[in-house]
Design an enzyme around this catalytic site. Structure first.
Site, PDB file in Angstrom:
ATOM      1  N   SER A 147       0.832  -1.206   0.000  1.00  0.00           N
ATOM      2  CA  SER A 147       0.000   0.000   0.000  1.00  0.00           C
ATOM      3  C   SER A 147       0.867   1.257   0.000  1.00  0.00           C
ATOM      4  O   SER A 147       2.029   1.229   0.413  1.00  0.00           O
ATOM      5  CB  SER A 147      -0.897   0.013   1.238  1.00  0.00           C
ATOM      6  OG  SER A 147      -1.702  -1.138   1.265  1.00  0.00           O
TER       7      SER A 147
HETATM    8  C1  SAM Z   1      -3.202  -4.051  -0.255  1.00  0.00           C
HETATM    9  S1  SAM Z   1      -2.652  -5.681   0.033  1.00  0.00           S
HETATM   10  C2  SAM Z   1      -2.030  -5.608   1.683  1.00  0.00           C
HETATM   11  C3  SAM Z   1      -0.925  -4.629   1.873  1.00  0.00           C
HETATM   12  C4  SAM Z   1      -0.077  -4.878   3.093  1.00  0.00           C
HETATM   13  N1  SAM Z   1      -0.810  -4.836   4.339  1.00  0.00           N
HETATM   14  C5  SAM Z   1       1.148  -4.001   3.165  1.00  0.00           C
HETATM   15  O1  SAM Z   1       1.896  -4.180   4.115  1.00  0.00           O
HETATM   16  O2  SAM Z   1       1.374  -3.146   2.285  1.00  0.00           O
HETATM   17  C6  SAM Z   1      -4.158  -6.562   0.247  1.00  0.00           C
HETATM   18  C7  SAM Z   1      -3.963  -8.020   0.543  1.00  0.00           C
HETATM   19  O3  SAM Z   1      -5.204  -8.549   0.985  1.00  0.00           O
HETATM   20  C8  SAM Z   1      -5.212  -9.915   0.646  1.00  0.00           C
HETATM   21  N2  SAM Z   1      -6.581 -10.433   0.755  1.00  0.00           N
HETATM   22  C9  SAM Z   1      -7.612 -10.340  -0.114  1.00  0.00           C
HETATM   23  N3  SAM Z   1      -8.698 -10.959   0.371  1.00  0.00           N
HETATM   24  C10 SAM Z   1      -8.361 -11.461   1.578  1.00  0.00           C
HETATM   25  C11 SAM Z   1      -9.047 -12.205   2.560  1.00  0.00           C
HETATM   26  N4  SAM Z   1     -10.322 -12.570   2.391  1.00  0.00           N
HETATM   27  N5  SAM Z   1      -8.376 -12.566   3.680  1.00  0.00           N
HETATM   28  C12 SAM Z   1      -7.070 -12.209   3.859  1.00  0.00           C
HETATM   29  N6  SAM Z   1      -6.378 -11.498   2.946  1.00  0.00           N
HETATM   30  C13 SAM Z   1      -6.998 -11.126   1.836  1.00  0.00           C
HETATM   31  C14 SAM Z   1      -4.624  -9.954  -0.744  1.00  0.00           C
HETATM   32  O4  SAM Z   1      -4.130 -11.246  -1.039  1.00  0.00           O
HETATM   33  C15 SAM Z   1      -3.546  -8.879  -0.627  1.00  0.00           C
HETATM   34  O5  SAM Z   1      -2.294  -9.450  -0.383  1.00  0.00           O
END
Ligand code: SAM
Length: 401
Positions: free
Chosen positions: A77
Protein backbone atom coordinates in the site's frame (compact mmCIF):
# COMPACT_ATOMS: atom_id res chain seq x y z
CA UNK A 1 26.95 11.79 -21.17
CA UNK A 2 25.22 8.96 -19.33
CA UNK A 3 22.23 10.04 -17.27
CA UNK A 4 22.58 9.13 -13.60
CA UNK A 5 19.45 7.73 -11.99
CA UNK A 6 19.09 9.51 -8.66
CA UNK A 7 17.70 6.33 -7.09
CA UNK A 8 20.99 4.48 -7.74
CA UNK A 9 23.22 7.05 -6.05
CA UNK A 10 21.16 8.04 -3.02
CA UNK A 11 21.22 6.01 0.12
CA UNK A 12 17.89 4.27 1.12
CA UNK A 13 18.16 6.05 4.50
CA UNK A 14 18.08 9.41 2.72
CA UNK A 15 14.99 8.38 0.73
CA UNK A 16 13.34 7.23 3.93
CA UNK A 17 14.13 10.44 5.80
CA UNK A 18 12.60 12.44 2.93
CA UNK A 19 9.51 10.24 2.94
CA UNK A 20 8.98 10.70 6.68
CA UNK A 21 9.44 14.47 6.40
CA UNK A 22 6.94 14.68 3.55
CA UNK A 23 4.41 12.48 5.38
CA UNK A 24 4.65 14.84 8.34
CA UNK A 25 4.35 17.92 6.10
CA UNK A 26 1.18 16.47 4.55
CA UNK A 27 -0.28 15.64 7.99
CA UNK A 28 -0.37 11.92 7.22
CA UNK A 29 1.98 11.37 10.16
CA UNK A 30 0.74 13.39 13.14
CA UNK A 31 2.24 11.54 16.11
CA UNK A 32 5.77 10.78 17.27
CA UNK A 33 5.36 6.96 17.51
CA UNK A 34 4.06 6.65 13.93
CA UNK A 35 6.88 8.93 12.70
CA UNK A 36 9.45 6.82 14.53
CA UNK A 37 8.02 3.60 13.07
CA UNK A 38 8.23 4.93 9.50
CA UNK A 39 11.78 6.13 10.16
CA UNK A 40 12.80 2.72 11.52
CA UNK A 41 11.38 0.20 9.01
CA UNK A 42 13.38 -0.14 5.75
CA UNK A 43 10.45 0.06 3.30
CA UNK A 44 12.64 -0.87 0.31
CA UNK A 45 13.39 -4.29 1.88
CA UNK A 46 9.69 -5.12 1.36
CA UNK A 47 9.90 -4.13 -2.31
CA UNK A 48 13.30 -5.57 -3.22
CA UNK A 49 12.93 -5.33 -7.02
CA UNK A 50 11.55 -1.79 -7.01
CA UNK A 51 13.62 1.36 -7.65
CA UNK A 52 14.01 3.41 -4.47
CA UNK A 53 12.21 6.45 -5.84
CA UNK A 54 9.09 4.34 -6.37
CA UNK A 55 9.41 2.33 -3.15
CA UNK A 56 9.65 5.58 -1.17
CA UNK A 57 7.03 7.54 -3.13
CA UNK A 58 4.29 8.72 -0.76
CA UNK A 59 1.33 7.99 -2.96
CA UNK A 60 2.40 5.06 -5.12
CA UNK A 61 1.54 1.46 -4.44
CA UNK A 62 4.05 -1.24 -5.40
CA UNK A 63 2.47 -4.08 -7.40
CA UNK A 64 3.03 -7.52 -5.88
CA UNK A 65 0.60 -9.85 -7.66
CA UNK A 66 -1.93 -9.51 -10.50
CA UNK A 67 -4.85 -11.71 -11.53
CA UNK A 68 -5.31 -13.32 -14.94
CA UNK A 69 -6.78 -10.05 -16.32
CA UNK A 70 -3.77 -8.02 -15.19
CA UNK A 71 -5.62 -6.41 -12.27
CA UNK A 72 -3.77 -5.94 -8.98
CA UNK A 73 -4.80 -8.40 -6.30
CA UNK A 74 -1.93 -7.58 -3.97
CA UNK A 75 0.14 -4.43 -3.65
CA UNK A 76 2.32 -2.82 -1.03
CA UNK A 77 0.00 0.00 0.00
CA UNK A 78 0.99 3.63 -0.48
CA UNK A 79 2.94 5.02 2.48
CA UNK A 80 0.56 7.98 2.82
CA UNK A 81 -2.48 5.75 3.30
CA UNK A 82 -0.60 3.46 5.68
CA UNK A 83 0.38 6.45 7.82
CA UNK A 84 -3.19 7.76 7.88
CA UNK A 85 -4.55 4.37 8.94
CA UNK A 86 -1.92 3.82 11.62
CA UNK A 87 -2.75 7.24 13.06
CA UNK A 88 -6.43 6.28 13.01
CA UNK A 89 -5.57 3.03 14.82
CA UNK A 90 -3.80 4.80 17.71
CA UNK A 91 -1.66 1.76 18.58
CA UNK A 92 0.15 1.68 21.92
CA UNK A 93 3.13 -0.33 23.17
CA UNK A 94 2.17 -3.80 24.43
CA UNK A 95 -0.96 -4.13 22.30
CA UNK A 96 -2.06 -7.24 20.40
CA UNK A 97 -2.82 -6.37 16.78
CA UNK A 98 -4.29 -8.35 13.90
CA UNK A 99 -3.64 -7.18 10.35
CA UNK A 100 -5.89 -8.59 7.62
CA UNK A 101 -4.14 -8.52 4.21
CA UNK A 102 -0.38 -9.05 4.35
CA UNK A 103 2.69 -7.71 2.63
CA UNK A 104 5.07 -7.46 5.55
CA UNK A 105 5.82 -3.74 5.58
CA UNK A 106 2.72 -2.57 7.42
CA UNK A 107 3.04 -5.44 9.90
CA UNK A 108 6.63 -4.35 10.58
CA UNK A 109 5.43 -0.78 11.20
CA UNK A 110 2.86 -2.16 13.65
CA UNK A 111 5.54 -4.26 15.35
CA UNK A 112 7.55 -1.06 15.89
CA UNK A 113 4.47 0.55 17.45
CA UNK A 114 3.61 -2.30 19.84
CA UNK A 115 7.25 -2.93 20.78
CA UNK A 116 8.74 -6.11 22.19
CA UNK A 117 5.89 -6.64 24.69
CA UNK A 118 3.21 -6.47 22.01
CA UNK A 119 2.21 -9.04 19.39
CA UNK A 120 1.38 -8.71 15.69
CA UNK A 121 -0.40 -11.30 13.56
CA UNK A 122 -0.91 -10.76 9.84
CA UNK A 123 -3.21 -12.97 7.77
CA UNK A 124 -3.54 -13.30 3.99
CA UNK A 125 -5.68 -15.54 1.80
CA UNK A 126 -2.91 -16.06 -0.77
CA UNK A 127 -0.05 -18.46 -0.10
CA UNK A 128 2.38 -16.56 -2.39
CA UNK A 129 1.75 -13.38 -0.42
CA UNK A 130 2.16 -15.05 2.97
CA UNK A 131 5.43 -16.69 1.86
CA UNK A 132 6.73 -13.43 0.44
CA UNK A 133 5.72 -11.46 3.55
CA UNK A 134 7.45 -14.04 5.75
CA UNK A 135 10.68 -13.78 3.73
CA UNK A 136 10.68 -9.97 3.78
CA UNK A 137 9.87 -9.81 7.51
CA UNK A 138 12.68 -12.22 8.39
CA UNK A 139 15.08 -10.44 6.07
CA UNK A 140 14.33 -7.06 7.68
CA UNK A 141 14.60 -8.46 11.21
CA UNK A 142 10.89 -8.70 12.11
CA UNK A 143 10.78 -12.43 12.77
CA UNK A 144 8.49 -11.92 15.81
CA UNK A 145 5.54 -10.99 13.50
CA UNK A 146 3.28 -14.02 13.06
CA UNK A 147 2.11 -14.76 9.50
CA UNK A 148 -1.02 -16.83 8.88
CA UNK A 149 -2.52 -18.25 5.68
CA UNK A 150 -6.34 -18.06 5.89
CA UNK A 151 -9.41 -16.18 4.68
CA UNK A 152 -9.44 -13.11 6.92
CA UNK A 153 -13.26 -13.17 6.86
CA UNK A 154 -13.00 -15.46 9.91
CA UNK A 155 -10.32 -13.31 11.54
CA UNK A 156 -7.66 -15.32 13.40
CA UNK A 157 -9.43 -16.71 16.51
CA UNK A 158 -6.18 -18.14 17.83
CA UNK A 159 -4.74 -14.96 19.33
CA UNK A 160 -8.00 -13.08 20.04
CA UNK A 161 -9.01 -10.80 21.65
CA UNK A 162 -7.09 -8.11 19.79
CA UNK A 163 -6.65 -4.52 20.91
CA UNK A 164 -6.64 -3.47 17.28
CA UNK A 165 -7.76 -5.08 14.04
CA UNK A 166 -6.48 -3.33 10.92
CA UNK A 167 -7.90 -4.42 7.60
CA UNK A 168 -5.74 -3.56 4.58
CA UNK A 169 -8.04 -4.76 1.81
CA UNK A 170 -11.33 -3.19 0.69
CA UNK A 171 -14.12 -4.86 2.67
CA UNK A 172 -17.74 -4.73 1.59
CA UNK A 173 -19.04 -5.83 4.97
CA UNK A 174 -17.99 -6.39 8.58
CA UNK A 175 -18.18 -10.09 9.42
CA UNK A 176 -19.10 -11.12 12.99
CA UNK A 177 -15.57 -12.48 13.63
CA UNK A 178 -13.99 -9.00 13.43
CA UNK A 179 -16.31 -7.73 16.14
CA UNK A 180 -16.12 -10.89 18.26
CA UNK A 181 -12.32 -10.96 18.14
CA UNK A 182 -12.01 -7.30 19.12
CA UNK A 183 -11.29 -6.59 22.80
CA UNK A 184 -13.77 -4.59 24.90
CA UNK A 185 -11.89 -1.32 24.31
CA UNK A 186 -10.67 -2.38 20.90
CA UNK A 187 -10.63 -0.42 17.66
CA UNK A 188 -11.27 -1.77 14.16
CA UNK A 189 -9.77 0.19 11.27
CA UNK A 190 -11.34 -0.98 8.03
CA UNK A 191 -11.53 0.31 4.43
CA UNK A 192 -15.27 -0.21 4.11
CA UNK A 193 -16.96 0.14 0.74
CA UNK A 194 -20.36 1.79 1.00
CA UNK A 195 -22.24 2.27 -2.26
CA UNK A 196 -19.10 2.05 -4.37
CA UNK A 197 -16.80 4.32 -2.36
CA UNK A 198 -14.23 3.03 0.10
CA UNK A 199 -13.35 4.90 3.27
CA UNK A 200 -10.92 3.87 5.95
CA UNK A 201 -13.11 4.01 9.04
CA UNK A 202 -11.81 3.74 12.60
CA UNK A 203 -14.62 2.07 14.54
CA UNK A 204 -14.93 1.83 18.31
CA UNK A 205 -17.51 -0.29 20.09
CA UNK A 206 -20.73 1.21 21.33
CA UNK A 207 -23.84 -0.35 22.87
CA UNK A 208 -25.39 -1.41 19.57
CA UNK A 209 -22.31 -2.25 17.54
CA UNK A 210 -19.59 0.00 16.13
CA UNK A 211 -19.39 3.77 15.89
CA UNK A 212 -16.91 5.76 13.81
CA UNK A 213 -14.15 7.74 15.46
CA UNK A 214 -12.76 9.02 12.14
CA UNK A 215 -13.02 8.30 8.42
CA UNK A 216 -10.88 9.06 5.39
CA UNK A 217 -11.21 8.28 1.70
CA UNK A 218 -9.09 5.24 0.76
CA UNK A 219 -8.35 2.94 -2.16
CA UNK A 220 -7.59 -0.74 -1.78
CA UNK A 221 -7.64 -3.93 -3.80
CA UNK A 222 -10.94 -5.76 -3.21
CA UNK A 223 -11.33 -8.53 -0.67
CA UNK A 224 -11.37 -12.09 -2.04
CA UNK A 225 -12.92 -15.20 -0.52
CA UNK A 226 -16.14 -15.47 1.51
CA UNK A 227 -16.43 -11.73 2.05
CA UNK A 228 -15.96 -10.65 -1.57
CA UNK A 229 -18.28 -7.82 -2.62
CA UNK A 230 -21.45 -8.63 -4.49
CA UNK A 231 -22.00 -5.67 -6.76
CA UNK A 232 -24.03 -5.37 -9.92
CA UNK A 233 -22.24 -3.64 -12.76
CA UNK A 234 -23.93 -2.88 -16.05
CA UNK A 235 -22.12 -1.67 -19.14
CA UNK A 236 -24.50 0.74 -20.86
CA UNK A 237 -22.19 1.15 -23.84
CA UNK A 238 -18.45 1.18 -24.45
CA UNK A 239 -16.99 3.50 -21.81
CA UNK A 240 -20.18 4.02 -19.75
CA UNK A 241 -21.14 1.81 -16.81
CA UNK A 242 -23.41 1.92 -13.77
CA UNK A 243 -22.78 0.01 -10.61
CA UNK A 244 -24.76 -0.62 -7.46
CA UNK A 245 -24.71 -2.91 -4.46
CA UNK A 246 -28.34 -2.23 -3.62
CA UNK A 247 -30.54 -5.10 -4.75
CA UNK A 248 -33.70 -2.99 -4.75
CA UNK A 249 -32.48 -0.74 -7.53
CA UNK A 250 -33.97 -1.33 -10.97
CA UNK A 251 -31.36 -1.65 -13.69
CA UNK A 252 -32.76 -1.62 -17.17
CA UNK A 253 -29.53 -1.44 -19.12
CA UNK A 254 -31.20 -0.84 -22.47
CA UNK A 255 -33.52 1.88 -21.21
CA UNK A 256 -30.74 3.67 -19.29
CA UNK A 257 -28.49 3.56 -22.33
CA UNK A 258 -31.30 4.95 -24.44
CA UNK A 259 -31.82 7.74 -21.87
CA UNK A 260 -28.26 8.96 -22.50
CA UNK A 261 -29.27 9.64 -26.12
CA UNK A 262 -32.22 11.79 -25.07
CA UNK A 263 -31.54 15.54 -24.64
CA UNK A 264 -29.38 16.37 -21.70
CA UNK A 265 -30.98 18.68 -19.13
CA UNK A 266 -28.93 20.85 -16.76
CA UNK A 267 -30.18 22.12 -13.39
CA UNK A 268 -28.23 24.39 -11.03
CA UNK A 269 -28.51 24.40 -7.24
CA UNK A 270 -27.19 27.85 -6.35
CA UNK A 271 -25.24 26.00 -3.63
CA UNK A 272 -21.49 25.80 -3.13
CA UNK A 273 -19.62 22.77 -4.38
CA UNK A 274 -16.59 21.63 -2.37
CA UNK A 275 -15.34 18.80 -0.11
CA UNK A 276 -16.43 16.27 -2.78
CA UNK A 277 -15.80 13.19 -0.63
CA UNK A 278 -17.98 14.53 2.20
CA UNK A 279 -20.70 15.60 -0.23
CA UNK A 280 -20.56 12.19 -1.87
CA UNK A 281 -21.10 10.36 1.40
CA UNK A 282 -24.18 12.50 2.03
CA UNK A 283 -25.54 11.92 -1.45
CA UNK A 284 -25.00 8.17 -1.58
CA UNK A 285 -26.84 7.48 1.63
CA UNK A 286 -29.70 9.94 0.96
CA UNK A 287 -30.47 9.36 -2.72
CA UNK A 288 -33.58 7.19 -2.88
CA UNK A 289 -32.17 4.98 -5.63
CA UNK A 290 -28.40 5.40 -5.65
CA UNK A 291 -25.98 3.94 -8.16
CA UNK A 292 -22.59 5.03 -9.41
CA UNK A 293 -22.02 6.25 -12.94
CA UNK A 294 -18.60 5.71 -14.53
CA UNK A 295 -17.44 7.10 -17.86
CA UNK A 296 -14.17 6.78 -19.76
CA UNK A 297 -12.11 9.76 -20.87
CA UNK A 298 -13.17 9.23 -24.51
CA UNK A 299 -16.83 9.43 -23.51
CA UNK A 300 -16.22 12.55 -21.41
CA UNK A 301 -14.25 14.14 -24.26
CA UNK A 302 -17.14 13.38 -26.61
CA UNK A 303 -19.42 15.48 -24.37
CA UNK A 304 -21.91 12.69 -23.65
CA UNK A 305 -21.12 12.45 -19.93
CA UNK A 306 -19.62 15.02 -17.56
CA UNK A 307 -16.08 14.78 -16.20
CA UNK A 308 -17.50 14.12 -12.71
CA UNK A 309 -18.05 10.51 -13.85
CA UNK A 310 -14.37 9.85 -14.61
CA UNK A 311 -13.78 8.52 -11.10
CA UNK A 312 -17.41 7.50 -10.61
CA UNK A 313 -20.17 9.86 -9.45
CA UNK A 314 -23.30 9.20 -7.35
CA UNK A 315 -26.26 8.87 -9.69
CA UNK A 316 -29.97 8.73 -9.04
CA UNK A 317 -31.56 6.16 -11.34
CA UNK A 318 -35.04 5.04 -12.25
CA UNK A 319 -36.05 2.40 -14.76
CA UNK A 320 -35.36 4.69 -17.72
CA UNK A 321 -33.82 7.93 -16.41
CA UNK A 322 -30.62 9.02 -14.73
CA UNK A 323 -29.39 12.14 -12.91
CA UNK A 324 -25.91 12.86 -11.59
CA UNK A 325 -23.85 15.68 -10.09
CA UNK A 326 -21.84 18.24 -12.00
CA UNK A 327 -20.33 21.64 -11.20
CA UNK A 328 -19.51 24.98 -12.76
CA UNK A 329 -17.44 27.97 -11.78
CA UNK A 330 -19.44 30.52 -9.84
CA UNK A 331 -17.85 33.29 -7.80
CA UNK A 332 -21.11 33.86 -5.89
CA UNK A 333 -20.96 30.39 -4.34
CA UNK A 334 -17.26 30.69 -3.52
CA UNK A 335 -15.56 29.03 -6.46
CA UNK A 336 -17.88 26.33 -7.72
CA UNK A 337 -21.59 25.71 -7.76
CA UNK A 338 -23.05 22.21 -7.78
CA UNK A 339 -25.63 21.15 -10.29
CA UNK A 340 -27.29 18.16 -11.88
CA UNK A 341 -27.29 16.68 -15.37
CA UNK A 342 -30.28 14.49 -16.10
CA UNK A 343 -31.53 12.38 -19.01
CA UNK A 344 -34.78 10.54 -19.67
CA UNK A 345 -38.50 10.90 -19.11
CA UNK A 346 -38.15 11.50 -15.36
CA UNK A 347 -35.18 13.86 -15.72
CA UNK A 348 -36.91 16.72 -13.96
CA UNK A 349 -38.19 14.70 -11.00
CA UNK A 350 -34.83 13.04 -10.44
CA UNK A 351 -32.99 16.35 -10.73
CA UNK A 352 -35.39 17.88 -8.22
CA UNK A 353 -34.60 15.24 -5.58
CA UNK A 354 -30.88 15.55 -6.29
CA UNK A 355 -30.87 19.38 -6.10
CA UNK A 356 -32.63 19.36 -2.72
CA UNK A 357 -29.86 17.18 -1.32
CA UNK A 358 -27.09 19.35 -2.81
CA UNK A 359 -28.66 22.42 -1.19
CA UNK A 360 -29.30 20.79 2.18
CA UNK A 361 -25.74 19.51 2.42
CA UNK A 362 -24.22 22.88 1.48
CA UNK A 363 -26.42 24.68 3.99
CA UNK A 364 -26.24 22.34 6.98
CA UNK A 365 -23.33 19.91 6.70
CA UNK A 366 -20.52 21.43 4.63
CA UNK A 367 -17.65 20.47 6.97
CA UNK A 368 -14.96 17.82 7.03
CA UNK A 369 -15.71 14.88 9.33
CA UNK A 370 -19.31 15.95 9.97
CA UNK A 371 -20.75 12.44 9.62
CA UNK A 372 -20.99 9.64 12.17
CA UNK A 373 -20.97 6.18 10.63
CA UNK A 374 -22.41 3.24 12.57
CA UNK A 375 -22.35 -0.47 11.92
CA UNK A 376 -25.19 -2.36 13.57
CA UNK A 377 -24.55 -6.12 13.36
CA UNK A 378 -27.36 -8.60 12.90
CA UNK A 379 -30.42 -8.92 10.68
CA UNK A 380 -31.65 -5.78 8.97
CA UNK A 381 -34.82 -4.20 10.45
CA UNK A 382 -37.93 -4.97 8.38
CA UNK A 383 -38.40 -1.26 7.68
CA UNK A 384 -34.86 0.11 7.58
CA UNK A 385 -34.57 3.73 8.76
CA UNK A 386 -33.45 6.44 6.35
CA UNK A 387 -29.73 6.74 5.64
CA UNK A 388 -29.28 2.99 6.02
CA UNK A 389 -27.25 0.78 3.73
CA UNK A 390 -27.97 -2.92 4.02
CA UNK A 391 -25.07 -5.35 4.26
CA UNK A 392 -25.02 -9.12 4.70
CA UNK A 393 -23.94 -9.08 8.35
CA UNK A 394 -25.60 -5.87 9.49
CA UNK A 395 -26.50 -2.37 8.42
CA UNK A 396 -24.49 0.80 7.97
CA UNK A 397 -26.17 4.02 9.08
CA UNK A 398 -24.78 7.50 8.66
CA UNK A 399 -25.95 10.58 10.54
CA UNK A 400 -25.05 14.26 10.37
CA UNK A 401 -25.26 16.72 13.26
C1 SAM B 1 -3.20 -4.05 -0.25
S1 SAM B 1 -2.65 -5.68 0.03
C2 SAM B 1 -2.03 -5.61 1.68
C3 SAM B 1 -0.93 -4.63 1.87
C4 SAM B 1 -0.08 -4.88 3.09
N1 SAM B 1 -0.81 -4.84 4.34
C5 SAM B 1 1.15 -4.00 3.17
O1 SAM B 1 1.90 -4.18 4.11
O2 SAM B 1 1.37 -3.15 2.28
C6 SAM B 1 -4.16 -6.56 0.25
C7 SAM B 1 -3.96 -8.02 0.54
O3 SAM B 1 -5.20 -8.55 0.98
C8 SAM B 1 -5.21 -9.91 0.65
N2 SAM B 1 -6.58 -10.43 0.75
C9 SAM B 1 -7.61 -10.34 -0.11
N3 SAM B 1 -8.70 -10.96 0.37
C10 SAM B 1 -8.36 -11.46 1.58
C11 SAM B 1 -9.05 -12.20 2.56
N4 SAM B 1 -10.32 -12.57 2.39
N5 SAM B 1 -8.38 -12.57 3.68
C12 SAM B 1 -7.07 -12.21 3.86
N6 SAM B 1 -6.38 -11.50 2.95
C13 SAM B 1 -7.00 -11.13 1.84
C14 SAM B 1 -4.62 -9.95 -0.74
O4 SAM B 1 -4.13 -11.25 -1.04
C15 SAM B 1 -3.55 -8.88 -0.63
O5 SAM B 1 -2.29 -9.45 -0.38
Amino acid sequence: MTAVNDSTVRDPDAWRADMVRALRDQDAITSEPVGAAFAAVPRHRFAPDTPLDIAYDLHRTVPVKKDEHGLDISVMSAAHLQAVMLEQADIEPGMKVLEIGSGGYNAALIQELVGSKGAVTTVDIDRDIVDRARRCLDDAGYDQVKTVLADGEAGVPDGAPYDRIIVTVAAWDIPPSWINELGEKGRLVVPLTVRGTTRSIAFDRDREGLVSHSYRLARFVPMQGEGAAKERKALLRDGVAVQTDDEGIPFNTKALNHALDTPRREFWSGAAYDLPDELELYLTVHLSSAARLHASKDIVDSGLVEASALLGVPALVSEDSIAYRTRRENEDTGGFESGVVAHGLQAEALADEYLKLLRRWAQDHRRRGAATIRFLPGPAPSTPPQNTVLKRHGVVTVSWH
